[in-house]
Design an enzyme around this catalytic site. Structure first.
Site, short mmCIF file in Angstrom:
data_model
loop_
_atom_site.label_atom_id
_atom_site.label_comp_id
_atom_site.label_asym_id
_atom_site.label_seq_id
_atom_site.Cartn_x
_atom_site.Cartn_y
_atom_site.Cartn_z
CE LYS A 279 49.94 -19.06 -10.70
NZ LYS A 279 51.06 -19.69 -9.98
NE ARG A 353 49.88 -24.19 -0.32
CZ ARG A 353 51.22 -24.21 -0.38
NH1 ARG A 353 51.92 -24.15 0.74
NH2 ARG A 353 51.84 -24.30 -1.53
N1 BES Z 1 48.48 -23.65 -9.44
C1 BES Z 1 49.74 -23.31 -8.90
C2 BES Z 1 50.77 -24.44 -9.05
C3 BES Z 1 51.31 -24.65 -10.42
C4 BES Z 1 52.29 -23.83 -10.94
C5 BES Z 1 50.91 -25.73 -11.17
C6 BES Z 1 52.80 -24.07 -12.20
C7 BES Z 1 51.44 -25.99 -12.41
C8 BES Z 1 52.38 -25.15 -12.93
C9 BES Z 1 49.61 -23.04 -7.40
O1 BES Z 1 48.44 -22.41 -7.03
C10 BES Z 1 50.72 -22.11 -7.04
O2 BES Z 1 50.73 -21.01 -7.51
N2 BES Z 1 51.66 -22.60 -6.22
C11 BES Z 1 52.78 -21.83 -5.82
C12 BES Z 1 52.95 -22.00 -4.33
C13 BES Z 1 53.96 -21.06 -3.74
C14 BES Z 1 53.44 -19.65 -3.76
C15 BES Z 1 54.25 -21.50 -2.32
C16 BES Z 1 54.00 -22.34 -6.57
O3 BES Z 1 54.14 -23.56 -6.73
O4 BES Z 1 54.77 -21.52 -7.03
MN MN Z 2 48.54 -20.32 -7.19
#
Ligand code: BES
Ligand code: MN
Ligand code: ZN
Length: 495
Positions: A279, A353
């Site tokens: 990230k 997931r």
């Molecule tokens: N934990 C995150 C989702 C998230 C992001 C929650 C920001 C709250 C605030 C999750 O694990 C994630 O990183 N999801 C990605 C999925 C994508 C790579 C398909 C996302 O939502 O960007």
């Molecule tokens: Mn994630």
């Protein structure tokens, strides 16, 4: 906090603070608890314009010379004809906040006597208790100076005659139990990732079992999960030295021991760096909240045990730390889930997931009546619903409808998104049975579609709490949502 129900028509002994509603049009509410001089005082400040009665406005009036109250706290309640659940909660929150700024150790709160559109007295009492108890929560675990205890210790709730003492007491108990679960969820959410690890969550669950005879806990480590074939869950923690955990909490409350349970499943990523699909740095600290699904499930189990609900409930928490390292899972790696389905990990940041699918497959063994998973799953849910609604998707419309209505009833709002078959092909992979991402569009939906491949054997709803589990900015902190929704759902169920 000590709560008692006050049903007499007058203040029998002097209170340190009397909390009274003020209507925008008509002024101070005609509570039977007001004697002539308190009533005159309230009317005078309203007439003078010191308080207008707008919802959530407050005015504290010292009244030390008065015989029955040392203070009068006036709270705006808006338009009486439009006084609904939302306005009630706003008024209650404002009142509690103002009350906690005074030195009063006890108070008499008359707000549950107000007529609320589409809600009964039990609802009003539970909501009041919940708000009062929630307002006592302070985070200080990692501060060298501990938070000072609040002055307020006891609340007398005046209730309408329409409700019996027993019903009122039950309503209080529900509010207290839900608040207890919410504060557990908030505390776990707020704890930093270097304290709240998968092992820490496992220990918290074990502690719960030692407090309640009705609760049994099993914490599985990586070796045991290996044996179960949980290759998907295990792939997430590969890059971390923290060992992953599967935490199974069984609550038995049904009179028939073999009564099929309701099942809660929680995402417990104790820190989500994104893994090799790292990230960006800005705001990454908030990914310590990526275990809020697990925290809410644990909190809900505590509430359920505290209430002694007459049903069986099983919670399955999938916990891991998502880190980049030379041992971490890489984009393109293929893993085999417990279900036997293979998964191409196209993005290691779509890890929620991956842990949930194995937890959902594990849940099958309980032959659950329903399964609700709770997860901070997608940034897309934040973009869609902000902090207001939890995203909900389901394979069983009656369950979806029930949650939708309960969200409205409790004000712990949820809104449903569709899961048309047409979205499923976005998860096609050339190298495995299914890919772990569905591309840039419909992120919350494709994430749920992924989970739906693992929930075909039961009625299931998915709650994406990415936007609702915590607040950012100056009020940064876990909210404890959706503990209230989960507990109210379980309170409605039959064994
Ligand atoms: N934990 C995150 C989702 C998230 C992001 C929650 C920001 C709250 C605030 C999750 O694990 C994630 O990183 N999801 C990605 C999925 C994508 C790579 C398909 C996302 O939502 O960007
Ligand atoms: Mn994630
Ligand atoms: Zn995550």
């Amino acid at each position: 906090m000590k709560y008692q129900v006050h049903s007499s028509k007058s203040l029998d002994k002097k209170t340190e603070c009397l909390v009274l509603a003020v209507w925008e049009k008509t002024g101070p509410d005609h509570s039977p608890l007001l004697d002539e001089s308190l009533s005159a005082l309230a009317n005078a400040v309203f007439k003078a314009g010191d308080i207008k009665g707008k919802t959530g406005e407050t005015l504290l009036i010292p009244a030390h010379s008065h015989a029955k109250a040392e203070r009068l706290l006036l709270v705006g309640a808006g338009d009486a004809a439009r006084f609904d659940a939302r306005a009630y909660r706003k008024a209650v929150r404002a009142a509690v906040q103002a009350l906690n700024k005074t030195p009063a150790r006890s108070a008499v709160i008359t707000l549950p006597q107000l007529k609320i559109k589409d809600r009964d007295a039990a609802w009003a009492i539970t909501q009041l208790t919940l708000e009062c108890s929630n307002a006592q929560y302070r985070y200080d675990h990692t501060k060298s100076k501990k938070a000072e205890a609040l002055h307020l210790k006891s609340i007398s709730i005046t209730v309408p005659v329409a409700i019996s003492k027993k019903q009122a007491d039950d309503a209080i108990r529900a509010g207290e139990a839900i608040s207890l679960g919410m504060s557990t969820a908030r505390e776990l959410g707020n704890l930093p990732g270097n304290i709240c690890t998968p092992g820490y969550l496992g220990n918290k669950a074990t502690e719960l079992a030692s407090r309640y005879k009705s609760v049994k806990v099993k914490v599985l480590g990586e070796k045991q999960m290996e044996k179960l074939g949980m290759g998907s869950l295990l792939s997430v923690g590969r890059g971390s030295k923290e060992e992953s955990r599967l935490i199974v909490i069984e609550y038995s409350g049904a009179s028939k021991a073999d009564s099929k349970p309701y099942c809660l499943v929680g995402k417990g990523i104790t820190f989500d760096t994104g893994g090799i699909s790292l990230k960006q740095g800005l705001g990454m600290d908030e990914m310590k909240f990526d275990m809020c699904g697990a925290a809410s499930v644990l909190g809900a189990m505590e509430s359920v045990a505290e209430l002694g609900l007459p049903i069986n409930v099983v919670a399955v928490i999938a916990s891991a730390e998502n880190m980049p390292s030379s041992t971490a899972t890489k984009p393109g790696d293929v893993v085999t889930s417990m279900s036997g389905k293979t998964i191409e990990v196209l993005n290691t940041d779509a890890e929620g997931r991956l842990v949930l699918c194995d937890a959902l497959t594990y849940a099958e063994r309980f032959k659950p009546k329903t399964v609700i998973d709770v997860a901070t799953l997608t940034g897309a849910a934040v973009a869609t619903f902000g902090e207001v609604n939890t995203a909900m998707l389901s394979n069983h419309q009656p369950l979806a409808k029930e949650l939708l209505e309960l969200g409205e009833h409790t004000l712990d709002h949820v809104w449903q998104l569709p899961m048309n078959e047409e979205y499923q092909s976005l998860l096609d992979s050339n190298f495995a049975d299914i890919a772990n991402i569905g591309g840039p569009k419909g992120g919350t939906i494709t994430a749920a579609c992924f989970l739906s491949r693992f929930t075909e054997k039961f009625h299931w709803a998915h709650l994406d709490i990415a936007g609702t589990a915590w607040l950012g900015g100056g009020q940064k902190g876990a909210t404890g949502r959706p503990v209230q929704l989960l507990v109210e759902y379980l309170r409605q169920q039959k064994p």
